[in-house]
Scaffold this motif. Sequence first.
Motif, PDB file in Angstrom:
ATOM      1  N   GLN A  83       0.833  -1.194   0.000  1.00  0.00           N
ATOM      2  CA  GLN A  83       0.000   0.000   0.000  1.00  0.00           C
ATOM      3  C   GLN A  83       0.873   1.251   0.000  1.00  0.00           C
ATOM      4  O   GLN A  83       1.679   1.452   0.911  1.00  0.00           O
ATOM      5  CB  GLN A  83      -0.919   0.017   1.235  1.00  0.00           C
ATOM      6  CG  GLN A  83      -2.018  -1.021   1.206  1.00  0.00           C
ATOM      7  CD  GLN A  83      -2.948  -0.907   2.400  1.00  0.00           C
ATOM      8  OE1 GLN A  83      -2.672  -0.173   3.347  1.00  0.00           O
ATOM      9  NE2 GLN A  83      -4.053  -1.629   2.364  1.00  0.00           N
ATOM     10  N   LEU A  84       0.698   2.077  -1.031  1.00  0.00           N
ATOM     11  CA  LEU A  84       1.433   3.331  -1.093  1.00  0.00           C
ATOM     12  C   LEU A  84       0.556   4.378  -0.391  1.00  0.00           C
ATOM     13  O   LEU A  84      -0.187   5.126  -1.028  1.00  0.00           O
ATOM     14  CB  LEU A  84       1.692   3.709  -2.555  1.00  0.00           C
ATOM     15  CG  LEU A  84       2.978   4.481  -2.846  1.00  0.00           C
ATOM     16  CD1 LEU A  84       3.198   4.627  -4.334  1.00  0.00           C
ATOM     17  CD2 LEU A  84       3.001   5.828  -2.173  1.00  0.00           C
ATOM     18  N   LEU A 126      -9.257   0.447  -0.646  1.00  0.00           N
ATOM     19  CA  LEU A 126      -9.183   1.892  -0.459  1.00  0.00           C
ATOM     20  C   LEU A 126     -10.521   2.414   0.080  1.00  0.00           C
ATOM     21  O   LEU A 126     -11.585   2.139  -0.481  1.00  0.00           O
ATOM     22  CB  LEU A 126      -8.848   2.576  -1.788  1.00  0.00           C
ATOM     23  CG  LEU A 126      -8.757   4.106  -1.750  1.00  0.00           C
ATOM     24  CD1 LEU A 126      -7.693   4.573  -0.764  1.00  0.00           C
ATOM     25  CD2 LEU A 126      -8.471   4.649  -3.147  1.00  0.00           C
ATOM     26  N   GLY A 127     -10.445   3.184   1.169  1.00  0.00           N
ATOM     27  CA  GLY A 127     -11.653   3.696   1.792  1.00  0.00           C
ATOM     28  C   GLY A 127     -12.101   2.880   2.985  1.00  0.00           C
ATOM     29  O   GLY A 127     -13.033   3.264   3.693  1.00  0.00           O
ATOM     30  N   PRO A 171      -7.366   3.903   4.702  1.00  0.00           N
ATOM     31  CA  PRO A 171      -8.200   5.113   4.637  1.00  0.00           C
ATOM     32  C   PRO A 171      -7.819   5.986   3.449  1.00  0.00           C
ATOM     33  O   PRO A 171      -6.655   6.074   3.064  1.00  0.00           O
ATOM     34  CB  PRO A 171      -7.876   5.826   5.962  1.00  0.00           C
ATOM     35  CG  PRO A 171      -7.261   4.791   6.837  1.00  0.00           C
ATOM     36  CD  PRO A 171      -6.555   3.835   5.925  1.00  0.00           C
ATOM     37  N   GLU A 172      -8.809   6.669   2.893  1.00  0.00           N
ATOM     38  CA  GLU A 172      -8.557   7.521   1.726  1.00  0.00           C
ATOM     39  C   GLU A 172      -7.650   8.692   2.062  1.00  0.00           C
ATOM     40  O   GLU A 172      -6.879   9.148   1.206  1.00  0.00           O
ATOM     41  CB  GLU A 172      -9.887   8.016   1.145  1.00  0.00           C
ATOM     42  CG  GLU A 172     -10.729   6.915   0.530  1.00  0.00           C
ATOM     43  CD  GLU A 172     -11.553   7.385  -0.665  1.00  0.00           C
ATOM     44  OE1 GLU A 172     -11.190   8.408  -1.261  1.00  0.00           O
ATOM     45  OE2 GLU A 172     -12.547   6.720  -0.992  1.00  0.00           O
ATOM     46  N   ASP A 173      -7.713   9.184   3.293  1.00  0.00           N
ATOM     47  CA  ASP A 173      -6.880  10.347   3.600  1.00  0.00           C
ATOM     48  C   ASP A 173      -5.394  10.011   3.680  1.00  0.00           C
ATOM     49  O   ASP A 173      -4.555  10.908   3.739  1.00  0.00           O
ATOM     50  CB  ASP A 173      -7.349  11.019   4.900  1.00  0.00           C
ATOM     51  CG  ASP A 173      -7.302  10.097   6.112  1.00  0.00           C
ATOM     52  OD1 ASP A 173      -6.862   8.947   5.966  1.00  0.00           O
ATOM     53  OD2 ASP A 173      -7.719  10.535   7.202  1.00  0.00           O
ATOM     54  N   ASP A 207      -9.662   1.695  -9.269  1.00  0.00           N
ATOM     55  CA  ASP A 207     -10.681   0.780  -8.744  1.00  0.00           C
ATOM     56  C   ASP A 207     -10.408   0.529  -7.264  1.00  0.00           C
ATOM     57  O   ASP A 207      -9.328   0.077  -6.895  1.00  0.00           O
ATOM     58  CB  ASP A 207     -10.678  -0.548  -9.495  1.00  0.00           C
ATOM     59  CG  ASP A 207     -11.720  -1.496  -8.912  1.00  0.00           C
ATOM     60  OD1 ASP A 207     -12.914  -1.164  -9.006  1.00  0.00           O
ATOM     61  OD2 ASP A 207     -11.334  -2.537  -8.340  1.00  0.00           O
ATOM     62  N   LYS A 208     -11.396   0.826  -6.436  1.00  0.00           N
ATOM     63  CA  LYS A 208     -11.242   0.618  -4.996  1.00  0.00           C
ATOM     64  C   LYS A 208     -12.348  -0.281  -4.448  1.00  0.00           C
ATOM     65  O   LYS A 208     -12.638  -0.251  -3.249  1.00  0.00           O
ATOM     66  CB  LYS A 208     -11.242   1.959  -4.278  1.00  0.00           C
ATOM     67  CG  LYS A 208     -12.452   2.843  -4.567  1.00  0.00           C
ATOM     68  CD  LYS A 208     -12.334   4.174  -3.841  1.00  0.00           C
ATOM     69  CE  LYS A 208     -13.545   5.061  -4.113  1.00  0.00           C
ATOM     70  NZ  LYS A 208     -13.471   6.339  -3.389  1.00  0.00           N
TER      71      LYS A 208
END
Length: 379
Positions: A22-23, A59-60, A65-67, A93-94
């Motif tokens: 995860q970046l 993602l999300g 988390p998106e932030d 795509d999440k």
Amino acid sequence: MKKVLFIDRDGTLCIEPPVDYQLDSLEKLVFYPKVFRYLARIADELDYELVMVTNQDGLGTDSFPEDTFWPAQHKIIQAFENEGVVFSTIHIDKTFPHENAETRKPRTGMLTQYFDKDRYDLENSFVLGDRITDMELAKNLGAKGILLSENLDLGASEIESDKNAISDCIALTSNDWRKIYEFLKLEDRVYEVTRNTNETKIYIKLNLDGSGNNHISTGLKFFDHMLDQIGRHGAMDLTVKVEGDLEVDEHHTIEDTMIALGELFNKALGNKLGIERYGFCLPMDDCLAQVAVDFGGRPWLVWEAEFNRERIGDMPTEMFLHLFKSFTDGAKCNLNIKAEGDNEHHKIEGVFKAFAKAMKMAVKRDVNKMFLPTTKGIL
């Protein structure tokens, strides 16, 4: 119609974090060497629309988390735009869970707009990525795939084991964007021809930028041996399958094969941008063979070689001049051939080897000099 370069993000533009993949922070953001320099050249010099396509699983969610995602994503886009690289569209795509999600690579749910045949040329587009799923996406789009693998052997093994899922996959090293740029700029020179007459049935496939991987069967063993010299010493991949009227004699088989091979050379050279155009003097034991070529668009043959035997193997020596004349007619090139020596086998084999070296020299391209080697403005 527009060609598209669909580019994966992690593992292609940026080094994928090795632990959690995860970046999700700026501290994890590391770009591949030379990616800015050569992707900028691709954007500036080549006619591709650049599209980012990336799966960001989860993602999300609480685990991603998106932030934590967007600061790195915005930094990536800003860094490329500062170098003149603009992605026309960014597809992320999440979906989670992602099982059977139509928008997740290798499925094409995010990319339906590119199936518009009036706007996009998918057949000549590429998917650039580091996973087999990227190559599956290429197949699903009807495009070609460039697999970027740190370990080429591993990449080739994966390709071999998953042939049904991969179409037109090329394996390159992921840390050398110069090679990616050169591959895209130097268009593929692989062509084939079928030529059927009442006298011969001929199929030839030629890769001017191969490695000497040949499959040749003309019904004439010595002719097969000589054609093999062209592929091996010219660093070309050559497939030649011929069924000729050998019950009559060898003439039609040899003549028609060389006409077809010459025509295929002419087709594969295309616009001839960046080729050397000219090209060999080669010793073989007691013999010296010299072959000079000019792919200038005009057929001509100068032949200075005499043979004292009627046949070498199953080939009449009178056909040697004729086969090279047939090639010049098909390829629209000049050939000047000289051979001297005592051993007839060595003499003609030396000629074919020198011919192969001349071809290799003449068709070589320089990615930094993509112009016509002529003062006329046309070849």
